[in-house]
Design an enzyme around this catalytic site. Structure first.
Site, PDB file in Angstrom:
ATOM      1  N   GLU B 104       0.910  -1.197   0.094  1.00  0.00           N
ATOM      2  CA  GLU B 104      -0.072  -0.045  -0.044  1.00  0.00           C
ATOM      3  C   GLU B 104       0.831   1.430   0.093  1.00  0.00           C
ATOM      4  OE1 GLU B 104      -0.607  -2.801   1.910  1.00  0.00           O
ATOM      5  OE2 GLU B 104      -3.041  -3.119   1.582  1.00  0.00           O
ATOM      6  N   HIS B 173      -8.775  -5.215  11.397  1.00  0.00           N
ATOM      7  CA  HIS B 173      -9.321  -5.173   9.928  1.00  0.00           C
ATOM      8  C   HIS B 173     -10.591  -4.384   9.884  1.00  0.00           C
ATOM      9  CE1 HIS B 173      -6.681  -8.081   8.423  1.00  0.00           C
ATOM     10  NE2 HIS B 173      -6.836  -8.242   7.441  1.00  0.00           N
TER      11      HIS B 173
END
Lengths: 371, 369
Positions: B104, B173
């Site tokens: 990312e 998450h």
């Protein structure tokens, strides 16, 4: 020390830079001396508290910025770390715009909003100095990605490459490893130039990175063409950079350069330099890139030189440059401060809207002086 | 000062968009009444999923503008981890629909560089939780580029992906990043609650010249509703009144808007009619609509699926106090997730999140029955 170990070349060996006209090499000398002089004044102004914040001096590394820039086209994008004054000048930024930025003036290249570490110059395709170590490596990869995209998908541009400069301290950041991996997987024409001055701030390279004698292994491990360059000899920088640039442009592939150089000053203006000896610094000054190029240009052709510069010419050039930098300082001194009323909340959004902020009513502000 | 040969064509620059962006074609941002009807004519409904609405927005814009590309993990060959980009690789090819490594920091930074160079990237984060490892590029570069370059380079980019608890995904998450990221000037933030808005807002986000953080929810991607086939752009900073009432103003955005609708229905059974506002965007935040509603109700509950401390709910309530203090008949109330890491167990997660029961309870606390 592991710096700059390549042997002097035989004067008889043909060099790529030998084919360049005298004017080009004289311009290199001019640009390098401009950077040297500019940085000397920058330090002075910093000591006088005319310049604030962090300030990183480029003296000693001039052959890198000028030599690498000479190997690319003007519309090839360049992105930098925070030691960025030298590259900005090498790319053609007016010294007054650079100095005024450090003085925090509206006439500075970023209207006084960037400072020493953020030299941006759109007309010269300079995409900024960036303050966070290695942050510019994914950005440079993206600039080069766009170059390829504009050539390949949009067909609106010819093949270009992006030079992404970083220091040896930046090679330890994850961002750089991610960037290299992306560049290789996607075939991105970005050239990472590690200006390896041997120190990550105050930590010597053998103390901060593994296998520091063979950094090119890093690039190679990502399938990137990797070379080592003696960065103190500008002719050598050009000789080695130009073929790499041409290859990366042609093949649309990334490149990796371990450019061995040396900075004469501390990491930043507040560095007492306890981590290295004066002798070490002096030993590098004996191989000074500017003195060497001047000597080459002054030496006669029989002695392997160019014989295109006299002692007087060189003195005159130095004097002219001194004046130009003094003028830049004078310009920065008298230039107007940005008016908080008018400038503080401008340039925050390209499309300002109501209710974006509880405290600000954003607008566009005055036009950037470089545009 | 020395001038250079570079001469941007100022005649192309509109008043709306910063000169840094040069020529920038803005769409017509419709007023609410100009937008196509939210409900299809009987028998003519075009019911699609939230994820399809997102895909439609991206595809329509990509057909118009070659500068737009989509990148992210599994967006191409895998057809999107959540099937948002299904079929887009076939239509646009691998040069514009780009699978990235799980990297990312690298690909977000790369996309920002591409945006500076004149492209218009859409970056999909499989989950906004993963954007935390890209914090430096998305927070330190994208929103600040225009400012720190003194107006030389903007960063027209859209970051989008799933935000908030996805259903027993555990602590790492289930991030609601709005509480953290809305703090940063230079970015715009959009949090749609339904398929119709998702399409219109994402199209606006793609056409916007600033970095836009577009927060979706895994739990809503399968939601189905009528979405017009035609193109429409929902302007940023305009809340939508979902339900009309005068007992209490309910303010929310994203998935919790749906909890509020449920709560409104329950409250209505007891004769309590709430004015429900779906903010749609957080930056800009349509405080004007909130205050207008407050003048009618005198009471406000803000429902936010991020943690309470320093949250968008706290910012909203601060602005309510600044602009609507005189109309408040009781202290504003916020309903956030509980102030703990996201738990795994189903029952714990339900208790942790805002839900209809908690909204009802909050309204009943301040409404005189």
């Amino acid at each position: 020390m592991t710096q700059a170990t390549s042997k002097p070349r035989n004067a008889d060996t043909a060099r790529l830079s030998d084919a360049l006209p005298n004017e080009t090499l004289l311009k290199w000398l001019y640009d390098m001396q401009l950077i040297r002089e500019f940085e000397a004044r920058t330090m002075q102004m910093y000591q006088q508290a005319k310049i604030g914040g962090f300030c990183h001096i480029y003296s000693g590394q001039e052959a890198s910025a000028v030599g690498c820039t000479a190997a690319v086209n003007h519309d090839d994008p360049i992105v930098l770390a925070y030691r960025d004054h030298g590259h900005a000048l090498a790319r053609g930024m007016h010294p007054a715009a650079c100095m005024a930025e450090m003085f925090g003036k509206l006439a500075g290249c970023a209207k006084g909003k960037g400072g020493s570490m953020h030299m941006f110059d759109k007309p010269n395709w300079l995409f900024g100095g960036h303050g966070i170590v290695s942050a510019q490596t994914p950005l440079g990869t993206g600039l080069a990605f766009a170059c390829r995209y504009q050539w390949e998908v949009m067909e609106t541009a010819k093949k270009r490459v992006c030079l992404t400069f970083l220091g040896d301290g930046a090679i330890d950041q994850g961002a750089f490893h991610e960037a290299q991996n992306l560049a290789s997987v996607f075939g991105i024409p970005v050239i990472y130039i590690i200006e390896n001055n041997g120190y990550s701030m105050g930590t010597a390279i053998h103390r901060h990175t593994a296998n520091c004698d063979r950094l090119t292994m890093r690039g190679e491990s990502y399938g990137i063409k990797s070379i080592e360059v003696d960065g103190l000899d500008i002719r050598n920088v050009y000789d080695q950079m130009k073929p790499l640039v041409d290859e990366c442009r042609d093949l649309q592939r990334p490149g990796f350069v371990d450019l061995k150089t040396y900075r004469y000053q501390g990491h930043s203006m507040s560095d007492p330099q306890k981590y290295r000896t004066k002798d070490e610094v002096e030993s590098f000054k004996e191989r000074d890139s500017i003195a060497n190029l001047a000597a080459h240009l002054m030496a006669q052709e029989d002695d392997g030189g160019r014989g295109c510069l006299t002692e007087d010419d060189w003195n005159t050039m130095q004097k002219d440059i001194r004046q130009i930098v003094m003028d830049a300082v004078a310009f920065a001194e008298q230039a107007a401060d940005p008016d908080p009323e008018k400038e503080l909340s401008t340039d925050t959004y390209a499309l300002p809207m109501k209710n974006l902020s509880p405290s600000e009513n954003y607008s566009h502000g005055t036009k950037n002086p470089l545009l | 000062m020395m001038t250079t040969a570079y001469t941007p064509d100022m005649s192309l620059i509109t008043d709306d968009v910063h000169p840094a962006l040069g020529h920038w074609e803005l769409p017509h941002f419709a007023e609410e009444h100009e937008l196509p009807p939210r409900d299809g004519a009987p028998g003519q409904e075009r019911v699609i999923q939230f994820r399809e609405a997102l895909r439609e927005a991206m595809s329509e814009e990509m057909r118009r503008d070659q500068r737009i590309f989509l990148c992210g993990e599994e967006v191409a060959q895998y057809n999107g981890a959540y099937k948002v980009s299904q079929g887009m690789l076939e239509e646009f090819g691998e040069k514009r629909i780009i699978d990235t490594p799980i990297s990312e920091n690298g690909f977000a930074g790369m996309a920002i560089g591409a945006a500076m160079m004149g492209l218009k990237p859409i970056v999909e984060f499989m989950s906004w939780s993963f954007s935390l490892v890209a914090a430096d590029p998305i927070l330190n570069n994208a929103p600040k580029m225009l400012y720190m370059s003194g107006g030389q380079w903007g960063c027209p980019i859209v970051f989008r992906g799933n935000d908030g608890a996805g259903g027993q995904l555990g602590s790492t998450h289930s991030w609601c990043v709005e509480g953290l990221y809305a703090n940063i000037p230079g970015l715009k933030m959009v949090i749609p609650s339904n398929p119709y808005d998702a399409k219109g807002l994402l199209k606006t986000a793609i056409r916007d010249p600033d970095p836009v953080f577009f927060l979706e929810s895994e739990r809503m991607l399968g939601d189905r509703a009528h979405v017009p086939a035609e193109e429409y752009y929902i302007p940023f900073g305009r809340a939508r009144r979902v339900r009309e009432g005068d007992a209490c103003t309910l303010v929310s955005w994203g998935r919790p808007v749906n909890f509020c609708i449920e709560a409104c229905e329950k409250l209505a059974e007891n004769g309590i009619e709430c004015d429900l506002l779906d903010m749609r965007t957080i930056r800009p935040l349509d405080i004007d609509s909130i205050v207008a509603s407050l003048k009618k109700t005198g009471r406000v509950v803000v429902v936010d699926q991020s943690w309470p401390f320093g949250s968008v709910a706290s910012e909203t309530i601060t602005q309510i106090c600044e602009h609507g203090f005189d109309w408040l008949d009781s202290a504003p109330v916020r309903v956030n997730t509980r102030d703990v890491p996201t738990p795994y167990a189903r029952g714990l997660e339900h208790a942790y999140l805002p839900n209809a029961e908690r909204v009802v309870e909050a309204v009943l606390r301040i409404v005189e029955v």
